[in-house]
Enzyme design. Sequence first.
Site, mmCIF file in Angstrom:
data_model
loop_
_atom_site.group_PDB
_atom_site.id
_atom_site.type_symbol
_atom_site.label_atom_id
_atom_site.label_comp_id
_atom_site.label_asym_id
_atom_site.label_seq_id
_atom_site.Cartn_x
_atom_site.Cartn_y
_atom_site.Cartn_z
ATOM 1 N N ASN A 176 7.370 4.320 -2.479
ATOM 2 C CA ASN A 176 6.938 4.224 -1.088
ATOM 3 C C ASN A 176 5.571 3.552 -0.994
ATOM 4 O OD1 ASN A 176 7.100 5.180 1.873
ATOM 5 N ND2 ASN A 176 5.106 5.933 1.199
ATOM 6 N N GLU A 177 5.473 2.508 -0.169
ATOM 7 C CA GLU A 177 4.192 1.819 0.082
ATOM 8 C C GLU A 177 3.404 1.636 -1.221
ATOM 9 O OE1 GLU A 177 2.033 3.928 3.117
ATOM 10 O OE2 GLU A 177 3.130 2.934 4.714
ATOM 11 N N HIS A 192 7.122 9.209 -3.621
ATOM 12 C CA HIS A 192 6.247 9.158 -2.452
ATOM 13 C C HIS A 192 4.929 9.839 -2.797
ATOM 14 C CE1 HIS A 192 6.231 9.048 2.217
ATOM 15 N NE2 HIS A 192 4.988 9.023 1.741
ATOM 16 N N TYR A 212 1.930 -0.135 10.513
ATOM 17 C CA TYR A 212 1.237 0.747 11.437
ATOM 18 C C TYR A 212 0.258 -0.020 12.340
ATOM 19 C CZ TYR A 212 2.514 4.667 8.322
ATOM 20 O OH TYR A 212 3.182 5.580 7.559
#
Length: 329
Positions: free
Chosen positions: A119-120, A74, A262
């Site tokens: 992550n992302e 992350h 988001y």
Amino acid sequence: MDNGDIACDGYHKYKEDVKLMAETGLRAFRFSISWSRLILNGRGSINPKGLQFYKNFIQELVRHGIEPHVTLYHYDHPQYLEDDYGGWINRRIIKDFTAYADVCFREFGRYVKFWTTINEANIFTIGGYNDGNSPPGRCSFPGRNCLLGNSSTETYIVGHNLLLAHASVSRLFKQKYKDIQGGSVGFSLYAFDFTPSTSSKDDEIATQRANDFYLGWMLEPVIYGHYPDAMKKTVGSRLPVFSEEESEQVKGSSDFIETIHYLTASVTKNEMNPSLSRITDFNSDLGVSINISSLKDKYVGSPWAMEGILEYIKQRYGNPQSTFLRMVK
């Protein structure tokens, strides 16, 4: 503008945290393991305090009936690897990341059945190596606080290395642990809910291009083993190429796709190259205008935006077997 050494102090208050989770009724909890806390210099000996903390925390979750979902990376890797060979801009990190994942699978796999490698991955790459506004803060735009970097090439190099690292970890898990532990390995991407600004054909094409660059960039390789045609045509030689062997390794390397959402955004065709700095980068390659919806907009983080993303993935990518979608408002 301080360090994160203490923050919410989960290191000491994890039992209290898990108790609150259980009282809230959570049945699952997704969290990240810090590579630096487990293996201080990125390779070699394991930090016993870090290892014991994560074991304690995971077992505390399980005791309270909460399913641990673990993310291996992350945005933070050991500073030693950054200093030694540049971190994610160097393929050497694939071997080190796979060895780190091996430790996690071996030590925590008895209780963990859901693993996310990165992550992302798309947002980490753009922020860290194109825009320079998130770790490790590399870019080549004048006036920004970036001491090192090349926004024209590093964004794509890092994205490529992330995909290869994910595939390497996934292969390791299937060969060494899956039959013993069960479980699955997935990949995390951020997804806007893109919609055309107008009903024009140009804006419709621009919206597809935005999806190709933001989502298809890394989703097409893990499903089909190659980059989107729109990216190959525009980025050209700056976009790395998978060898046949690499393509086969990346293709089908995710048991699930974790999609994080988001914001919604409208897309408009650009008449001119949008790079005011005259630097060819991800944004100028993208070549469209993206208008992020206001945070006061009732459509931000809406259920129908989430549905739209899942429907897009289903229709565009042949309904992947398992897609997890997280919404954060």
